[in-house]
Each structure stands twice: as structure tokens, then as C-alpha cells.
Motif scaffolding. Structure first.
Motif, PDB file in Angstrom:
ATOM      1  N   UNK A 130     -38.703  90.142 -29.388  1.00 14.48           N
ATOM      2  CA  UNK A 130     -40.074  90.303 -29.554  1.00 14.48           C
ATOM      3  C   UNK A 130     -40.801  88.863 -29.828  1.00 14.48           C
ATOM      4  N   UNK A 131     -42.015  89.098 -29.398  1.00 13.01           N
ATOM      5  CA  UNK A 131     -43.017  88.052 -29.662  1.00 13.01           C
ATOM      6  C   UNK A 131     -42.791  86.762 -28.751  1.00 13.01           C
ATOM      7  N   UNK A 132     -41.780  86.871 -27.737  1.00 10.88           N
ATOM      8  CA  UNK A 132     -41.666  85.882 -26.818  1.00 10.88           C
ATOM      9  C   UNK A 132     -40.759  84.813 -27.520  1.00 10.88           C
ATOM     10  N   UNK A 133     -39.973  85.129 -28.581  1.00  9.79           N
ATOM     11  CA  UNK A 133     -39.076  84.412 -29.345  1.00  9.79           C
ATOM     12  C   UNK A 133     -37.686  84.277 -28.746  1.00  9.79           C
ATOM     13  N   UNK A 134     -37.253  82.768 -28.845  1.00 12.52           N
ATOM     14  CA  UNK A 134     -36.100  82.274 -28.552  1.00 12.52           C
ATOM     15  C   UNK A 134     -35.247  81.881 -29.830  1.00 12.52           C
ATOM     16  N   UNK A 135     -34.324  82.509 -30.097  1.00 12.76           N
ATOM     17  CA  UNK A 135     -33.481  81.836 -31.255  1.00 12.76           C
ATOM     18  C   UNK A 135     -32.116  80.983 -30.891  1.00 12.76           C
ATOM     19  N   UNK A 187     -38.240  78.481 -29.447  1.00  9.04           N
ATOM     20  CA  UNK A 187     -39.300  78.964 -28.521  1.00  9.04           C
ATOM     21  C   UNK A 187     -40.071  80.004 -28.991  1.00  9.04           C
ATOM     22  N   UNK A 188     -41.299  79.891 -29.021  1.00 10.25           N
ATOM     23  CA  UNK A 188     -42.266  81.216 -29.520  1.00 10.25           C
ATOM     24  C   UNK A 188     -43.468  80.946 -28.575  1.00 10.25           C
ATOM     25  N   UNK A 189     -43.519  81.938 -27.652  1.00 10.58           N
ATOM     26  CA  UNK A 189     -44.561  81.804 -26.810  1.00 10.58           C
ATOM     27  C   UNK A 189     -45.006  83.310 -26.037  1.00 10.58           C
ATOM     28  N   UNK A 190     -46.216  83.660 -26.215  1.00 14.93           N
ATOM     29  CA  UNK A 190     -46.693  84.710 -25.767  1.00 14.93           C
ATOM     30  C   UNK A 190     -46.314  85.961 -26.684  1.00 14.93           C
ATOM     31  N   UNK A 215     -36.173  84.479 -18.006  1.00 11.42           N
ATOM     32  CA  UNK A 215     -35.906  85.474 -18.942  1.00 11.42           C
ATOM     33  C   UNK A 215     -36.963  86.758 -18.482  1.00 11.42           C
ATOM     34  N   UNK A 216     -36.072  87.895 -18.631  1.00 13.69           N
ATOM     35  CA  UNK A 216     -36.709  89.249 -18.500  1.00 13.69           C
ATOM     36  C   UNK A 216     -37.655  89.680 -19.609  1.00 13.69           C
ATOM     37  N   UNK A 217     -38.733  90.293 -19.299  1.00 14.39           N
ATOM     38  CA  UNK A 217     -39.489  90.734 -20.372  1.00 14.39           C
ATOM     39  C   UNK A 217     -40.330  91.807 -20.062  1.00 14.39           C
ATOM     40  N   UNK A 234     -35.841  71.765 -28.733  1.00 14.35           N
ATOM     41  CA  UNK A 234     -34.956  71.803 -29.799  1.00 14.35           C
ATOM     42  C   UNK A 234     -35.584  72.558 -31.130  1.00 14.35           C
ATOM     43  N   UNK A 235     -34.705  72.844 -31.837  1.00 11.92           N
ATOM     44  CA  UNK A 235     -35.257  73.772 -32.962  1.00 11.92           C
ATOM     45  C   UNK A 235     -36.245  72.871 -33.659  1.00 11.92           C
ATOM     46  N   UNK A 236     -35.787  71.534 -33.989  1.00  8.25           N
ATOM     47  CA  UNK A 236     -36.816  70.893 -34.971  1.00  8.25           C
ATOM     48  C   UNK A 236     -37.952  70.382 -34.503  1.00  8.25           C
ATOM     49  N   UNK A 237     -37.989  70.342 -33.066  1.00  8.17           N
ATOM     50  CA  UNK A 237     -39.298  70.192 -32.174  1.00  8.17           C
ATOM     51  C   UNK A 237     -40.367  71.494 -32.456  1.00  8.17           C
ATOM     52  N   UNK A 238     -39.742  72.580 -31.949  1.00  8.36           N
ATOM     53  CA  UNK A 238     -40.347  73.786 -32.308  1.00  8.36           C
ATOM     54  C   UNK A 238     -40.977  73.968 -33.711  1.00  8.36           C
ATOM     55  N   UNK A 239     -40.121  73.985 -34.639  1.00  8.41           N
ATOM     56  CA  UNK A 239     -40.451  73.948 -36.075  1.00  8.41           C
ATOM     57  C   UNK A 239     -41.601  73.098 -36.569  1.00  8.41           C
TER      58      UNK A 239
END
Length: 329
Positions: free
Chosen positions: A268-273, A286-289, A306-308, A319-324
Motif C-alpha cells: 500500500x501507499x506506493x511503498x517498496x521495502x 521507495x515511497x511514491x504515490x 511494478x503492477x498496481x 538505497x534505504x538510507x537515502x530514502x530515510x
């Protein structure tokens, strides 16, 4: 005066007739663009034909150029039913699953599909399928529904597995060598097999909510994921489970395991973990849209396809660090 006027009118009519029937160059019609970026899409896979996506109204689309353009696949029966998942046993052979027990089969990587099962009297969807090492196909779906095919997916019969109730079954997954198997579903339903799907054992419930998917991470390690950010990992083939640390309470619907072992989960929420420690800890990369991401394929150049429920999304890794850090700013 009447004679010249009459002759003039006759000449005009004659000229108009000649013009009407004369050959003329007609500019080509503009190619109709498939609105892949606005469709409800539930699944994306790779085959020998390229990328294959599917979803709303029984749509199946194929791209031979890594998602730059798409064309509709040829389908033997147009049922207008939602397709829930596409799976491939090899680059050529695969199945598309949908509502009303709909199953389509392909032998050319998804360019053409033939209907092999449809049940108008039973509207429950099928959610996942895999081919077992024995050659049998197993399909699972709503209300504990299980179907089996012993002829490479050409025909299907109702089947049952030990320990099942009428809870929905959402995913069937396997290890790379085809020996370890996992089925997960509603209300924490989980079954495992360590002999290639010949026998199944119910797993003691470790979560009372819905599990939407499972992934094998090598060795005896598994991850199962589901509602509201609930992710669990097992290091003993599913005998025991621990809860992972997830930074957001989002439902998770799909995954990819990269060649270096990194696990990507989408929801949900355009999130990639992402997890690089076998699913113990997950970080937002990534968190987008606002769209709910349903599935992911990584292209040869590293892009995420990504399908949605809001159409096809194309993202570049971060990278996780960059996104955070970006989120903190």
C-alpha cells in the motif's frame, strides 16, 4: 440561358462523381495507446515473450521491449473477469488465474492463451498456482478451494489438502530446487511440504490475520507477509516463526528476491521495502504515490516494473538510507 446553365450543372455533378470514386491517399490512423499506466493490474511476470502483465476485465498485455510498449495477448475466451495472477513453469508454459475459477494456459510465453477452466456457478477467485516436481499443477483460491491438474494444466479437478478449512488461500510458493513448499492464506493459514508437494502439514498458526504471500530465501529460510505490515521469518522450514521489524503498518501484496539475496516487498501507499538480512529487518526504499503495489519484476538494467491498482509503475532503485534521509528532510 437555360441550356448553358444545365450543361454547367451536369459538368459539376460529373466532376463530383469522378472525385468521389477516384483513389485517394488516406493518412494512417493513429495507433491506439493502451492505457497501461491507468489500468488495475494485479500481476507481472517475465517469460520468453518479454514482460507479461494482467488484471482488470481479463486483460493480458505483453511487452517485448522492457515495458516501452505493450500489446494485448490473444485469449480464446473473453470472460471480462479479473485476472488475479500469472505464473510460469518455464519461459514458455504458464497459467493465468482469475475469478469464477478461470484458468488460461499458454505455451508461447504469454502471447496466446487458451481457456482450460471456467465455472460460472462458482464465482470464487483462484489466487495462485505452481507446478510441482511430479508434473502436477496445484491451484489454490478462495474458501479453501484447491484444484489439481495431472496433464500439464490442460484439465482440472477438485482436490483437497490435510488441515484445510474454508479460509482463503492466497499463495503457493516453493524453493528453487522444488523440494520445500509453502501455502499461506487467511486467518494465518499456513501449510508446508518438504517432499516436493507429495505431502502437506498444517503449520501451527503464528498470526491471526491474512497472509498474502511467501518467499523462500535459500536454505531453510522463509518469509511470509500480509496485512498491516505483518512480516514473519522462519529459519527452520516454517516450524517456528519470528516477527520482522517493519517501519510502516501497510498491507504487503508482492515480492521479488534479487540474485544477491535482497528481498523486496511491495504494498500500500506506493511503498517498496527491502531486507538484506533474510527478512529480519525491513527498510523503506521507495515511497511514491498512493497506489497499492501488487507485484514487482526487476529488469536487466535494474529498473523496478511494478503492477498496481493505479496502473504500471516504473521506478529506479534507491538505497534505504537515502530514502530515510529524504523523508526526514
Amino acid at each position: 440561358m437555360l441550356a448553358p446553365v444545365g450543361m454547367a450543372m451536369a459538368l459539376i455533378v460529373t466532376a463530383a462523381s469522378i472525385y468521389s470514386f477516384s483513389p485517394r491517399h488516406v493518412p494512417p490512423l493513429q495507433e491506439t495507446r493502451i492505457p497501461v499506466d491507468r489500468m488495475q493490474l494485479t500481476t507481472i511476470e517475465r517469460s520468453k515473450a518479454g514482460l507479461v502483465i494482467a488484471g482488470e476485465l481479463g486483460s493480458i498485455l505483453v511487452s517485448a521491449d522492457e515495458g516501452q510498449s505493450w500489446k494485448p495477448a490473444t485469449i480464446s475466451h473473453d470472460r471480462q473477469a479479473l485476472i488475479t495472477r500469472i505464473v510460469f513453469a518455464d519461459p514458455a508454459r504458464g497459467l493465468a488465474l482469475g475469478h469464477e475459477g478461470w484458468i488460461l494456459r499458454t505455451e508461447d510465453g504469454g502471447l496466446t492463451w487458451k481457456e482450460v477452466n471456467f465455472d460460472e456457478s462458482n464465482g470464487e477467485p483462484l489466487m495462485s498456482a505452481r507446478q510441482l516436481p511430479s508434473g502436477d499443477w496445484l491451484a489454490v483460491g478462495a474458501f479453501g478451494r484447491v484444484l489439481r491438474s495431472t496433464d500439464d494444466g490442460r484439465s482440472w479437478q477438485a482436490d483437497s489438502l490435510p488441515g484445510l478449512t474454508d479460509w482463503h488461500l492466497n499463495d503457493i510458493a516453493s524453493s528453487a530446487d522444488g523440494q520445500q513448499w509453502m501455502i499461506v492464506g487467511e486467518a494465518g493459514t499456513a501449510l508446508s511440504s518438504s517432499d516436493g508437494g507429495q505431502s502437506w502439514q498444517a503449520i501451527e498458526p503464528f498470526y491471526n490475520g491474512s497472509l498474502y504471500g511467501a518467499a523462500h530465501l535459500g536454505g531453510d529460510r522463509w518469509v511470509a507477509y500480509g496485512m498491516r505490515g505483518n512480516v514473519f521469518f522462519s529459519a527452520d522450514r516454517g516450524a517456528s516463526w519470528q516477527q520482522a521489524k517493519v517501519p510502516a503498518p501497510i498491507s504487503i501484496y508482492g515480492h521479488a528476491v534479487l540474485p544477491d539475496g535482497e528481498l523486496l516487498l511491495v504494498g500500500q501507499g506506493g511503498i517498496v521495502l527491502s531486507s538484506r538480512d533474510g527478512g529480519t529487518n525491513l527498510n523503506i526504499v521507495r515511497r511514491e504515490g498512493r497506489a497499492s503495489l501488487t507485484d514487482i519484476v526487476v529488469t536487466g538494467d535494474g529498473r523496478w516494473m511494478l503492477s498496481s491498482d493505479g496502473g504500471l509503475q516504473v521506478r529506479t532503485p534507491a538505497s534505504a538510507n537515502q530514502t530515510q534521509n529524504d523523508g526526514a528532510a
